[in-house]
Design a protein around this motif. Sequence first.
Motif, PDB file in Angstrom:
ATOM      1  N   MET A 257       1.281   7.468  -6.125  1.00 48.57           N
ATOM      2  CA  MET A 257       0.131   8.295  -6.502  1.00 48.57           C
ATOM      3  C   MET A 257       0.290   9.715  -5.968  1.00 48.57           C
ATOM      4  N   HIS A 258       0.844   9.819  -4.750  1.00 50.49           N
ATOM      5  CA  HIS A 258       1.066  11.171  -4.209  1.00 50.49           C
ATOM      6  C   HIS A 258       1.949  11.976  -5.154  1.00 50.49           C
ATOM      7  N   GLY A 259       3.101  11.423  -5.508  1.00 47.46           N
ATOM      8  CA  GLY A 259       4.034  12.163  -6.361  1.00 47.46           C
ATOM      9  C   GLY A 259       3.436  12.421  -7.734  1.00 47.46           C
TER      10      GLY A 259
ATOM     11  N   PHE B 139      13.224  18.785  -2.757  1.00 43.08           N
ATOM     12  CA  PHE B 139      12.272  19.095  -3.820  1.00 43.08           C
ATOM     13  C   PHE B 139      10.926  19.521  -3.279  1.00 43.08           C
ATOM     14  N   HIS B 140      10.624  19.193  -2.010  1.00 45.27           N
ATOM     15  CA  HIS B 140       9.401  19.775  -1.471  1.00 45.27           C
ATOM     16  C   HIS B 140       9.558  21.272  -1.199  1.00 45.27           C
ATOM     17  N   TYR B 141      10.762  21.685  -0.798  1.00 43.70           N
ATOM     18  CA  TYR B 141      10.954  23.129  -0.649  1.00 43.70           C
ATOM     19  C   TYR B 141      10.780  23.821  -1.990  1.00 43.70           C
TER      20      TYR B 141
ATOM     21  N   GLU C  61       0.830  -1.217   0.000  1.00 49.22           N
ATOM     22  CA  GLU C  61       0.000   0.000   0.000  1.00 49.22           C
ATOM     23  C   GLU C  61       0.852   1.249   0.000  1.00 49.22           C
ATOM     24  N   TYR C  62       1.940   1.197   0.757  1.00 45.85           N
ATOM     25  CA  TYR C  62       2.811   2.360   0.836  1.00 45.85           C
ATOM     26  C   TYR C  62       3.332   2.730  -0.545  1.00 45.85           C
ATOM     27  N   ASN C  63       3.770   1.702  -1.298  1.00 42.19           N
ATOM     28  CA  ASN C  63       4.307   1.982  -2.631  1.00 42.19           C
ATOM     29  C   ASN C  63       3.284   2.662  -3.513  1.00 42.19           C
TER      30      ASN C  63
ATOM     31  N   THR D 242      18.076   9.810  -0.634  1.00 41.68           N
ATOM     32  CA  THR D 242      17.772   9.885   0.789  1.00 41.68           C
ATOM     33  C   THR D 242      16.673  10.924   0.988  1.00 41.68           C
ATOM     34  N   TYR D 243      16.272  11.090   2.239  1.00 43.40           N
ATOM     35  CA  TYR D 243      15.241  12.072   2.543  1.00 43.40           C
ATOM     36  C   TYR D 243      15.715  13.504   2.328  1.00 43.40           C
ATOM     37  N   PHE D 244      17.043  13.689   2.208  1.00 44.01           N
ATOM     38  CA  PHE D 244      17.524  15.030   1.886  1.00 44.01           C
ATOM     39  C   PHE D 244      16.929  15.491   0.557  1.00 44.01           C
TER      40      PHE D 244
ATOM     41  N   PHE E 183      -2.174  17.952 -10.164  1.00 44.07           N
ATOM     42  CA  PHE E 183      -2.409  19.145  -9.366  1.00 44.07           C
ATOM     43  C   PHE E 183      -1.686  20.370  -9.930  1.00 44.07           C
ATOM     44  N   SER E 184      -0.357  20.355  -9.924  1.00 48.25           N
ATOM     45  CA  SER E 184       0.356  21.622 -10.191  1.00 48.25           C
ATOM     46  C   SER E 184      -0.007  22.225 -11.529  1.00 48.25           C
ATOM     47  N   THR E 185       0.265  21.475 -12.591  1.00 45.23           N
ATOM     48  CA  THR E 185       0.057  22.052 -13.915  1.00 45.23           C
ATOM     49  C   THR E 185      -1.408  22.375 -14.180  1.00 45.23           C
TER      50      THR E 185
ATOM     51  N   PRO F 242      16.917   6.432   3.817  1.00 46.93           N
ATOM     52  CA  PRO F 242      16.564   6.392   2.398  1.00 46.93           C
ATOM     53  C   PRO F 242      15.116   6.790   2.187  1.00 46.93           C
ATOM     54  N   ARG F 243      14.826   7.324   0.994  1.00 52.43           N
ATOM     55  CA  ARG F 243      13.438   7.633   0.656  1.00 52.43           C
ATOM     56  C   ARG F 243      12.735   6.362   0.210  1.00 52.43           C
ATOM     57  N   ARG F 244      11.427   6.437   0.086  1.00 51.29           N
ATOM     58  CA  ARG F 244      10.629   5.335  -0.442  1.00 51.29           C
ATOM     59  C   ARG F 244      10.760   4.059   0.390  1.00 51.29           C
ATOM     60  N   VAL F 245      10.883   4.204   1.708  1.00 48.97           N
ATOM     61  CA  VAL F 245      10.827   3.018   2.553  1.00 48.97           C
ATOM     62  C   VAL F 245       9.537   3.097   3.350  1.00 48.97           C
TER      63      VAL F 245
ATOM     64  N   ALA G 113       0.323  12.440  -8.757  1.00 51.50           N
ATOM     65  CA  ALA G 113      -0.825  13.343  -8.766  1.00 51.50           C
ATOM     66  C   ALA G 113      -0.398  14.781  -8.477  1.00 51.50           C
ATOM     67  N   MET G 114       0.546  14.956  -7.532  1.00 45.69           N
ATOM     68  CA  MET G 114       0.994  16.314  -7.228  1.00 45.69           C
ATOM     69  C   MET G 114       1.608  16.955  -8.472  1.00 45.69           C
ATOM     70  N   ILE G 115       2.422  16.185  -9.192  1.00 42.47           N
ATOM     71  CA  ILE G 115       3.107  16.750 -10.357  1.00 42.47           C
ATOM     72  C   ILE G 115       2.131  16.958 -11.510  1.00 42.47           C
TER      73      ILE G 115
ATOM     74  N   GLY H  20       5.485   2.352  -9.023  1.00 35.76           N
ATOM     75  CA  GLY H  20       6.896   2.368  -9.392  1.00 35.76           C
ATOM     76  C   GLY H  20       7.561   3.704  -9.155  1.00 35.76           C
ATOM     77  N   GLY H  21       7.003   4.534  -8.283  1.00 31.49           N
ATOM     78  CA  GLY H  21       7.580   5.864  -8.092  1.00 31.49           C
ATOM     79  C   GLY H  21       7.123   6.778  -9.208  1.00 31.49           C
ATOM     80  N   TRP H  22       7.261   8.096  -8.985  1.00 35.43           N
ATOM     81  CA  TRP H  22       6.674   8.977  -9.996  1.00 35.43           C
ATOM     82  C   TRP H  22       7.477   8.968 -11.272  1.00 35.43           C
ATOM     83  N   PHE H  23       8.777   8.530 -11.228  1.00 30.67           N
ATOM     84  CA  PHE H  23       9.472   8.445 -12.509  1.00 30.67           C
ATOM     85  C   PHE H  23       9.637   7.026 -13.015  1.00 30.67           C
TER      86      PHE H  23
HETATM   87  C1  HEM Z   1       0.700  18.542   1.306  1.00 31.33           C
HETATM   88  C2  HEM Z   1       1.821  18.330   1.914  1.00 31.33           C
HETATM   89  C3  HEM Z   1       2.810  17.264   1.474  1.00 31.33           C
HETATM   90  C4  HEM Z   1       3.293  16.272   2.264  1.00 31.33           C
HETATM   91  C5  HEM Z   1       2.954  16.017   3.736  1.00 31.33           C
HETATM   92  C6  HEM Z   1       4.149  15.466   1.450  1.00 31.33           C
HETATM   93  C7  HEM Z   1       4.828  14.338   1.913  1.00 31.33           C
HETATM   94  C8  HEM Z   1       5.599  13.504   1.122  1.00 31.33           C
HETATM   95  C9  HEM Z   1       6.357  12.396   1.590  1.00 31.33           C
HETATM   96  C10 HEM Z   1       6.413  11.937   3.016  1.00 31.33           C
HETATM   97  C11 HEM Z   1       6.987  11.855   0.522  1.00 31.33           C
HETATM   98  C12 HEM Z   1       8.017  10.741   0.535  1.00 31.33           C
HETATM   99  C13 HEM Z   1       7.544   9.377   0.297  1.00 31.33           C
HETATM  100  C14 HEM Z   1       8.724   8.442   0.335  1.00 31.33           C
HETATM  101  O1  HEM Z   1       9.774   8.733  -0.289  1.00 31.33           O
HETATM  102  O2  HEM Z   1       8.613   7.412   0.975  1.00 31.33           O
HETATM  103  C15 HEM Z   1       6.628  12.609  -0.619  1.00 31.33           C
HETATM  104  C16 HEM Z   1       7.065  12.352  -1.903  1.00 31.33           C
HETATM  105  C17 HEM Z   1       6.807  13.168  -2.987  1.00 31.33           C
HETATM  106  N1  HEM Z   1       6.081  14.345  -2.973  1.00 31.33           N
HETATM  107 FE1  HEM Z   1       5.144  15.166  -1.401  1.00 31.33          FE
HETATM  108  N2  HEM Z   1       4.214  15.997   0.207  1.00 31.33           N
HETATM  109  C18 HEM Z   1       3.398  17.106   0.167  1.00 31.33           C
HETATM  110  C19 HEM Z   1       3.186  17.958  -0.910  1.00 31.33           C
HETATM  111  C20 HEM Z   1       3.725  17.760  -2.164  1.00 31.33           C
HETATM  112  C21 HEM Z   1       3.585  18.680  -3.250  1.00 31.33           C
HETATM  113  C22 HEM Z   1       2.821  19.989  -3.217  1.00 31.33           C
HETATM  114  C23 HEM Z   1       4.257  18.133  -4.311  1.00 31.33           C
HETATM  115  C24 HEM Z   1       4.454  18.648  -5.726  1.00 31.33           C
HETATM  116  C25 HEM Z   1       3.924  19.670  -6.284  1.00 31.33           C
HETATM  117  C26 HEM Z   1       4.801  16.874  -3.876  1.00 31.33           C
HETATM  118  C27 HEM Z   1       5.524  16.023  -4.684  1.00 31.33           C
HETATM  119  C28 HEM Z   1       6.101  14.851  -4.261  1.00 31.33           C
HETATM  120  C29 HEM Z   1       6.849  13.972  -5.120  1.00 31.33           C
HETATM  121  C30 HEM Z   1       7.121  14.166  -6.623  1.00 31.33           C
HETATM  122  C31 HEM Z   1       7.283  12.903  -4.331  1.00 31.33           C
HETATM  123  C32 HEM Z   1       8.137  11.720  -4.778  1.00 31.33           C
HETATM  124  C33 HEM Z   1       7.321  10.498  -5.003  1.00 31.33           C
HETATM  125  C34 HEM Z   1       8.235   9.394  -5.401  1.00 31.33           C
HETATM  126  O3  HEM Z   1       9.189   9.122  -4.658  1.00 31.33           O
HETATM  127  O4  HEM Z   1       7.991   8.824  -6.471  1.00 31.33           O
HETATM  128  N3  HEM Z   1       4.477  16.688  -2.550  1.00 31.33           N
HETATM  129  N4  HEM Z   1       5.770  13.630  -0.231  1.00 31.33           N
END
Ligand code: HEM
Lengths: 206, 132, 648
Positions: C87-89, C402-404, C80-82, C395-397, C96-98, C462-465, C91-93, C150-153
């Motif tokens: 989907m988070h990454g 990229f969130h900044y 589920e985490y994967n 890593t989480y760095f 949502f954004s564009t 590391p990220r994605r754990v 969908a955000m890219i 499979g990650g956003w890329f």
């Molecule tokens: C709303 C607040 C947000 C939180 C709490 C959040 C949290 C996270 C966390 C915890 C991860 C890391 C998952 C992992 O590596 O295990 C992640 C990945 C990511 N987030 Fe966010 N995020 C937020 C907003 C955004 C926004 C606004 C964007 C882009 C416009 C974004 C783009 C991404 C992308 C591209 C990844 C990488 C997914 C991947 O590794 O394939 N996030 N986010």
Amino acid sequence: MTPDGIRTAFGPAGLTTEEPVGRSTAWWGVTLFVATEGTVFAALLGSYFYLRFQHGAPWPPDGIARPELLLPLIMTAVLVPSSLPVVWAESGIRRGRRWQLRAGLLATLAMGGTFLGLQGVEYHGLLREFTVTTNVYGSLFYVITTFHGAHVTVGLLMVCWLLAASLHDGSGARRREQVRVVAYYWHFVDAVWVAVLFTVYLSPRL
Amino acid sequence: MNQRLPPRTALFGGLLLWFAVLGGVLSWTVHSLAAWSIDELTCEAGHDNLAGFPLTGAVALAVLLPAAGAATALVVSVLAWRRLRPGPRADDDRSLGRAHLLAVVGLWLNVLALAMIVLGGVAALVLPPCQR
Amino acid sequence: MASSTAACDTGPGPEAMASLSRHWAEAPTLRNWFATVDHKRIGRRYLVTAGVFFGLAGASAVALRTQLAGPEAGILSAWEYNQLFTMHGTAMIFLFSTPMLFGFGNFLVPLMIGARDMAFPRLNAFGYWVFLFAGLFMWASVPAGAAPDGGWFAYVPLTDERNSPGLHLDVYTLGLLFLGVSTTAGAINFIVTALKLRAPGMSLNRVPIFVWAVVATSFMVLFALPVLNLDNVLLFLDRRFDTRFFDPGRGGNVLLWQHLFWIFGHPDVYIIVMPALGIVSAVLPVFCRRGIVGYPLIVFSIVAIAIISFGVWVHHMFATGLPQLSYGFFSAASTIITIPSGLQIFAWLATMLTGRIVVRVPFLFVVGFLVTFVVGGVTGVMFALTAFDQQITDTYFVVAHFHYVLFGGAVFPILAGLYYWLPKLTGRMAGERLGRWAFGLVFVGMNLTFLPMHVSGLLGMPRRVYTYPGGLGWDPWNLLATVGAYVLAVGLLLVVAGVIHALRRGEPAPDDPWGGDSLEWATSSPPKPYNFPVIPRVHSLHPVWDPRTAESTGLGADGDRILAEGRGTLLTSELDGRYERAVRMPQETLKPLVAALGLLIVFLGLLLAGYWVAAAGAALVVVTLGAWLWPPRQTPEEADPAVGGGAV
Ligand code: HEM
Ligand SMILES: [Cu+2]
């Protein structure tokens, strides 16, 4: 141009010339569409060369013969000149000669259709030798040519649409614009074929 | 303001301005694609020459020719920028204002493009072409 | 600021106004709700829909953070985490954004340039429906347990059929291709609109920065997106039809995926951020009570970024062993591109220093943007040092960095824009106090979430754990980040509450509540269906502050710019904005919706291997497009070339 002309052109009066100017929205729309489609083809053909050079010799691999040239050259001879009747049709509608529009479009339709038929003939022969799943060469060959063929098909659908419309009613400004757009797209499909011909058929012999 | 120019002269002027705007970045595009693919593909194939031509020479060409193109565009854009400077009542001559804006944009684009090409040339001087 | 424009005092007479309303108003029927082609309604729909997708992606992120709050937690399984982080990454890219920024563009570009709609209103409606369906297509895979994982890329070979069976990655490839149709259509529409529909007098040097940004973004879309589309087509073919593009066993090459992906992906970072920077350039000067400093340099910076961003993709491949000289050619671009980006920051700082700052909610969000974006930029420079890059890759760095950039660079400006244009979008003012609270919580929450991730990243997490062992020094930082995520969520909910409150009982907004300078403030809030009773004439970069423009819609209004007979707008010349001719705009129609539904059928058919269904869907699309372009019988007036030409 005279040196004097060049000097004027390089003065404020020349440099402030508006260019491009006065194009219609439809013209811009199709130009941008062709630009983005052209990028797809550029990336696709670029991938061909990338995969080929990463693969190394021999190319084509696995004992596949180099592509035959006769049929593709005939296909070229059919497709590339098919731009001429489109131009002719366009000038027809500009002068309000509807028969010329129709005849030109029909000729294009026939030539494009022949091209697709020949592509079918070519596939029929080649599929016995290798398919899209044989190896990366097969995948590239069929995907590139089919992708181009699909564009020819779309172009032909547009031509059919224009033909139907020209049987239905007249030749207003809007219709002229549409003929122009389709002509533009068709020239693009033609030009791409030349790039495909070079990449897929000629470059393995280089 | 240019109604009286012969059409070919006017067209040439218009295109010249576009060269001043985009000439540099187009040269840079040519440079990156050419230099990169020459280097990458030749090394990948295990040679250090390109059909008998030394690789460094080919790379040098892929640096110098585009650099010349970008430099020309830079000169044209500087001249255009100086000739298009709007006068005191500039507010109403929008063609002049527009062309001046494009010239400024082009000028800086050309500077950046030239800088990138030169940096690529420096890299080609210090790095052996096929080192990984 | 000489005067704000009072449009209709002495402008068009009552008959002209009545005629305009008759021609442009869409009867409030259910059919018209689906058939509308009004860019303002479509723009608002983009905003709401993208907002909902943001909510879903945000909820996924909160679920991720809840799982990571402490070591060895069991709330989510790895499986589920994967899916959720992918989907988070994704969908955000993409969802949502564009689309969110396209929503602003849709609503604002015609208003800012003094037009009555987009160049291709029906294509615009089509783009919205496709976006909506593509988003639903992708999100529906989550409850179905088939979401991309499979990650956003989506790096091959992790994502090929052998390593990733099932529909997950097919949803990814097909969903993004489907969405790509909408994005491409939108991009073409923006460019043509901005080139041809500007009000008379708006030469390129008088175009608002936001419009420049949207146009530059659209150009980047046109040249970057096809590469991603191609990549996805190849992956889909490899997975479904056993082609061999990425199969090293049969001569393919997995690096091809990465090359193509980043040729798209790098410009995409700027595709996301650029219109957001455009929002900043629109909002910030208004709260400094002056025009923006360095307009030509900002235009230069936008154009430069749009071009150079295509040359920097190779830095994503530091770990893949290309010849060093190849990197050399491209790292020049990576260094140089920081110059135009920095230039914009300096222009904003100069604007603030030389202006008289008025602190209101939109301005607060702009400040939030500046702070976070600069932090993201600094950590980005740290990557440029290759050795460091190798250390912290994955890593989480990286996640923090990229969130900044993305949260700072997209979300803060979007929120600033939301508060700034809410009066124009809805006709209501948002409450100032609630807005300030929302800003405070979002800003604190954002930093609390992502600042600690720098530390856990440097400590090697590391990220994605989906979980991690305790006792490695990561625990407190993770807990902090999770708390931050909740604070952030509350802040964002307050934003939503503020909007709803404004809609319900906000004060009615005046035409120009902030004293803005661009043309959207020269018309009513919200604008009438025809946007402007008289299409204004532009004489400077700040038309609303310019009495000559006010005069052009009042006493100086002429029939040429009223166009009361039928739905009409003006075409002007590409560079100098000279009057060319009037054109007809299309009526409401259901065809865009039907065509989008046809596409939905195509993609569902492809996904579920019902290829005949897909073919039927394609036929529906073709027939609908044919009917769409079929000219209705021409009235004599339409046959007149003066008003004939074509809005598609
Ligand atoms: C709303 C607040 C947000 C939180 C709490 C959040 C949290 C996270 C966390 C915890 C991860 C890391 C998952 C992992 O590596 O295990 C992640 C990945 C990511 N987030 Fe966010 N995020 C937020 C907003 C955004 C926004 C606004 C964007 C882009 C416009 C974004 C783009 C991404 C992308 C591209 C990844 C990488 C997914 C991947 O590794 O394939 N996030 N986010
Ligand atoms: Cu990058």
